[in-house]
Design an enzyme around this catalytic site. Structure first.
Site, mmCIF file in Angstrom:
data_model
loop_
_atom_site.group_PDB
_atom_site.id
_atom_site.type_symbol
_atom_site.label_atom_id
_atom_site.label_comp_id
_atom_site.label_asym_id
_atom_site.label_seq_id
_atom_site.Cartn_x
_atom_site.Cartn_y
_atom_site.Cartn_z
ATOM 1 N N GLY A 59 27.073 45.401 36.179
ATOM 2 C CA GLY A 59 26.775 44.009 35.869
ATOM 3 C C GLY A 59 25.339 43.638 36.139
ATOM 4 N N SER A 60 24.996 42.443 35.691
ATOM 5 C CA SER A 60 23.592 42.014 35.719
ATOM 6 C C SER A 60 23.056 41.790 37.129
ATOM 7 C CB SER A 60 23.427 40.740 34.891
ATOM 8 O OG SER A 60 24.286 39.713 35.359
ATOM 9 N N ALA A 114 30.651 39.883 40.731
ATOM 10 C CA ALA A 114 31.974 39.331 40.437
ATOM 11 C C ALA A 114 31.842 38.306 39.331
ATOM 12 C CB ALA A 114 32.580 38.678 41.679
ATOM 13 N N ASP A 115 32.933 38.105 38.616
ATOM 14 C CA ASP A 115 32.965 37.081 37.573
ATOM 15 C C ASP A 115 33.297 35.712 38.158
ATOM 16 O OD1 ASP A 115 32.516 38.991 35.465
ATOM 17 O OD2 ASP A 115 34.579 39.656 35.776
ATOM 18 N N LYS A 168 37.111 40.414 38.662
ATOM 19 C CA LYS A 168 36.112 41.362 38.192
ATOM 20 C C LYS A 168 36.654 42.048 36.946
ATOM 21 C CE LYS A 168 34.230 44.004 41.287
ATOM 22 N NZ LYS A 168 32.893 43.800 40.643
ATOM 23 N N GLY A 169 35.751 42.597 36.162
ATOM 24 C CA GLY A 169 36.166 43.296 34.957
ATOM 25 C C GLY A 169 35.574 42.737 33.691
ATOM 26 N N GLY A 170 34.726 41.709 33.817
ATOM 27 C CA GLY A 170 34.067 41.182 32.630
ATOM 28 C C GLY A 170 33.225 42.233 31.928
ATOM 29 N N GLU A 198 35.372 50.147 39.699
ATOM 30 C CA GLU A 198 34.864 49.241 40.731
ATOM 31 C C GLU A 198 35.847 49.144 41.900
ATOM 32 O OE1 GLU A 198 32.155 46.271 37.934
ATOM 33 O OE2 GLU A 198 34.223 45.746 38.374
ATOM 34 N N LYS A 200 29.463 31.370 40.093
ATOM 35 C CA LYS A 200 30.668 32.155 40.407
ATOM 36 C C LYS A 200 31.427 31.606 41.610
ATOM 37 C CE LYS A 200 28.964 34.718 37.198
ATOM 38 N NZ LYS A 200 28.601 36.128 37.373
#
Length: 287
Positions: A36-37, A100-101, A111-113, A120, A138
């Site tokens: 993720g970013s 985390a999303d 999580k999982g976006g 993870e 978030k």
């Protein structure tokens, strides 16, 4: 001169540097790196730390990615990746950094976006502690407040039956995640599995249940743990994007290896500050 970051990216970067400052040191042997970013800035902060504080002589820092993308981020920074299944059998990661999303007030996470949730969770549960890096968007009291759905990794052969059972337990609008170009078909994870995104009503916390709320699924009202366990029981589901239960400190105190939840979450704020929330604060709230 580096380009100026927009407020959200700046918030992520500030959170990452603070998290790494608090939880990383050059003597660590194995460190998990999520996807993720936000984690781009985590790796940047680790590299900056190692440039100023090199590892001891004859010591190697190894970084365990949660997927192809995070491996490339590690390599681009000049750090050394090691595959999860190449870790020595008796070794734990000292820490893993991941995003985390969405995060609730008990530090449960969605999580999982980015479609890496299975790996993870593997890395989080093999780490002495999971430290989460996020921006202010978030930070929510309850999961599924702003993030719309729960990512679920499923076997391709079972995706239709999983969708059918999700509808039975309260998510009739669950959908298979597909590429933006329709003809390329469903998105596949590093395990060549599919991702289903399942909307549910806002989830109850353990605090809600302790105070008398019914999170059993009646009237489609679920608490985080009950829903995660119910979805995991569906045939064909590999993993659920709800990170709940114990964190690493709590798991080790119970004689277990590691936990899914973060020991601390660092939220970068719009004003340039960083809000740190850790599980000890949550434990105090529950007393």
């Amino acid at each position: 001169m580096a380009p100026k970051l927009d407020p959200i990216e700046s918030a992520k970067r500030n959170a990452a540097y603070r998290a790494v400052e608090d939880h990383f040191n050059s003597s660590m042997r194995f460190v998990g790196i999520g996807s993720g970013s936000s984690i781009v800035y985590g790796v940047e902060a680790i590299k900056a730390h190692l440039d100023k504080n090199p590892a001891p002589p004859n010591h190697m820092n190894w970084f365990v990615p949660t997927g192809w993308n995070s491996r490339k981020v590690i390599e681009k920074a000049g750090l050394i990746p090691i595959a999860f299944d190449s870790l020595p059998g008796d070794s734990m990661m000292e820490v893993c950094f991941d995003g985390a999303d969405e995060v609730d007030e008990e530090l449960n996470c969605i999580k999982g976006g980015g479609a890496c949730l299975f790996q993870e969770k593997l890395v989080a549960a093999r780490s002495k502690k999971f430290v989460c890096i996020a921006d202010y968007r978030k930070n929510q009291k309850r999961l599924l407040t702003s993030w719309p759905s729960i990512p679920i990794e499923v076997a391709p052969i079972a995706h239709a039956s999983v969708l059918k059972e999700l509808a039975v337990i309260g998510s009739p609008d669950a959908k298979l995640r597909e590429h933006s170009l329709e003809k390329t078909g469903p998105i596949q994870t590093d395990q060549s599995f599919y991702i289903i995104d399942a909307p549910f009503p806002k989830l109850l916390s353990a605090f809600d249940v302790k105070n008398g709320a019914d999170g059993s699924g009646k009237d489609n009202q679920w608490d985080v743990t009950t829903l995660a366990e119910r979805i995991k029981k569906i045939n064909g589901v590999l993993e659920v994007g709800l990170f709940h239960g114990m964190n690493g400190d709590q798991a080790q105190a119970a004689g277990l290896q590691g936990g899914q939840k973060p020991v601390a979450v660092y939220f970068g704020l719009e004003n340039g500050e960083v809000l740190k929330r850790d599980y000890k604060e949550i434990e105090d709230l529950g007393k």
